[in-house]
Motif scaffolding. Structure first.
Motif, short mmCIF file in Angstrom:
data_model
loop_
_atom_site.label_atom_id
_atom_site.label_comp_id
_atom_site.label_asym_id
_atom_site.label_seq_id
_atom_site.Cartn_x
_atom_site.Cartn_y
_atom_site.Cartn_z
N ASP A 90 48.91 -5.02 47.43
CA ASP A 90 49.01 -3.68 46.73
C ASP A 90 47.89 -2.71 47.19
N ILE A 91 46.89 -3.31 48.04
CA ILE A 91 45.82 -2.65 48.43
C ILE A 91 45.94 -1.87 49.76
N TRP A 92 45.30 -0.57 49.57
CA TRP A 92 45.55 0.18 50.83
C TRP A 92 44.42 0.31 51.59
N THR A 93 43.30 0.81 51.12
CA THR A 93 42.08 1.01 51.95
C THR A 93 41.04 0.26 50.87
N ALA A 94 39.93 0.22 52.00
CA ALA A 94 38.64 -0.23 51.45
C ALA A 94 37.79 0.54 52.33
N HIS A 95 36.98 1.65 51.54
CA HIS A 95 35.93 2.52 52.36
C HIS A 95 34.49 2.47 51.57
N ARG A 96 33.35 2.62 52.31
CA ARG A 96 32.15 2.72 51.82
C ARG A 96 31.91 4.00 50.83
N THR A 97 31.17 3.65 49.84
CA THR A 97 30.88 4.77 49.06
C THR A 97 29.34 4.54 48.51
N TYR A 98 28.83 5.56 48.10
CA TYR A 98 27.27 5.13 47.36
C TYR A 98 27.49 5.90 45.88
N THR A 99 28.59 5.86 45.40
CA THR A 99 28.68 6.55 44.09
C THR A 99 28.02 6.03 42.81
N LEU A 100 27.23 7.06 42.11
CA LEU A 100 26.62 6.44 40.93
C LEU A 100 27.27 6.08 39.83
N LEU A 101 28.80 6.45 39.78
CA LEU A 101 29.65 6.12 38.63
C LEU A 101 29.35 4.73 38.29
N SER A 102 29.66 4.78 36.98
CA SER A 102 29.63 3.23 36.47
C SER A 102 30.83 2.39 37.11
N ALA A 103 30.51 1.17 37.32
CA ALA A 103 31.45 0.36 38.14
C ALA A 103 30.72 -1.20 38.11
N PRO A 104 31.86 -2.21 38.03
CA PRO A 104 31.47 -3.52 38.08
C PRO A 104 30.73 -4.18 39.41
N ALA A 105 29.48 -3.35 39.76
CA ALA A 105 28.80 -3.39 40.97
C ALA A 105 27.31 -3.37 40.56
N ASN A 106 26.28 -4.20 41.14
CA ASN A 106 24.97 -4.20 40.96
C ASN A 106 24.28 -3.69 42.06
N SER A 107 24.68 -2.71 42.79
CA SER A 107 24.17 -2.12 43.95
C SER A 107 24.70 -0.87 43.93
N ILE A 108 24.18 -0.03 44.61
CA ILE A 108 24.48 1.51 44.89
C ILE A 108 25.48 1.38 46.28
#
Length: 145
Positions: A90-108
């Motif tokens: 079901d995945i369409w795209t994967a693209h780079r982002t540097y968002t500061l929104l809360s996410a399950p990620a420990n990096s910008i």
């Protein structure tokens, strides 16, 4: 189409996140140390009861955030919790982002994964290997990094 072996990709950890974790750990241990120096038994137990669980929880989240590809499903974990399960077909795209929104990620430095029912922002440490594993299961994913 063959399935790759089940893989786990821990979250990338940026310097900013490391500094925040270290600051929180310092504040907790400094508070506990102050309680021991003051030698107030009640204060010591209260500090230990509050800060030890907080520190354990923060470290569990920090070191336990990652992404697993298992049985054609992307599983997003935050510490001991499963935040999301995405069917890779079901995945369409994967693209780079540097968002500061809360996410399950420990990096910008992050990837925004868009799929049929929404999107999730993640930061796998072995990003190229992660994207290849996704593309192997769903060659139609548009990768923009």
């Amino acid at each position: 189409m063959t399935s790759p072996p089940n893989n786990y990709y821990p979250s990338r950890k940026s310097l900013l996140v490391w500094l925040i974790v270290l600051l929180l750990a310092y504040l907790g241990t400094a508070n506990i140390y102050r309680s021991f120096v003051s030698m107030h038994t009640t204060s010591i137990f209260i500090s230990l009861a509050i800060w030890i669980p907080i520190l354990v929880f923060i470290l569990t989240i920090f070191f336990g955030t990652g992404y697993a590809i298992k049985d054609n499903v992307l599983i997003v974990k935050i510490g001991p919790f499963i935040a999301d399960k995405v069917d890779i077909k079901d995945i369409w795209t994967a693209h780079r982002t540097y968002t500061l929104l809360s996410a399950p990620a420990n990096s910008i430095r992050r990837l925004r994964i868009k799929y049929k029912d929404g999107e999730v922002v993640i930061s796998p440490d072995r990003e190229n290997e992660f994207l290849e594993a996704l593309k192997q299961l769903n060659p139609t994913i548009e990768v923009l990094v």
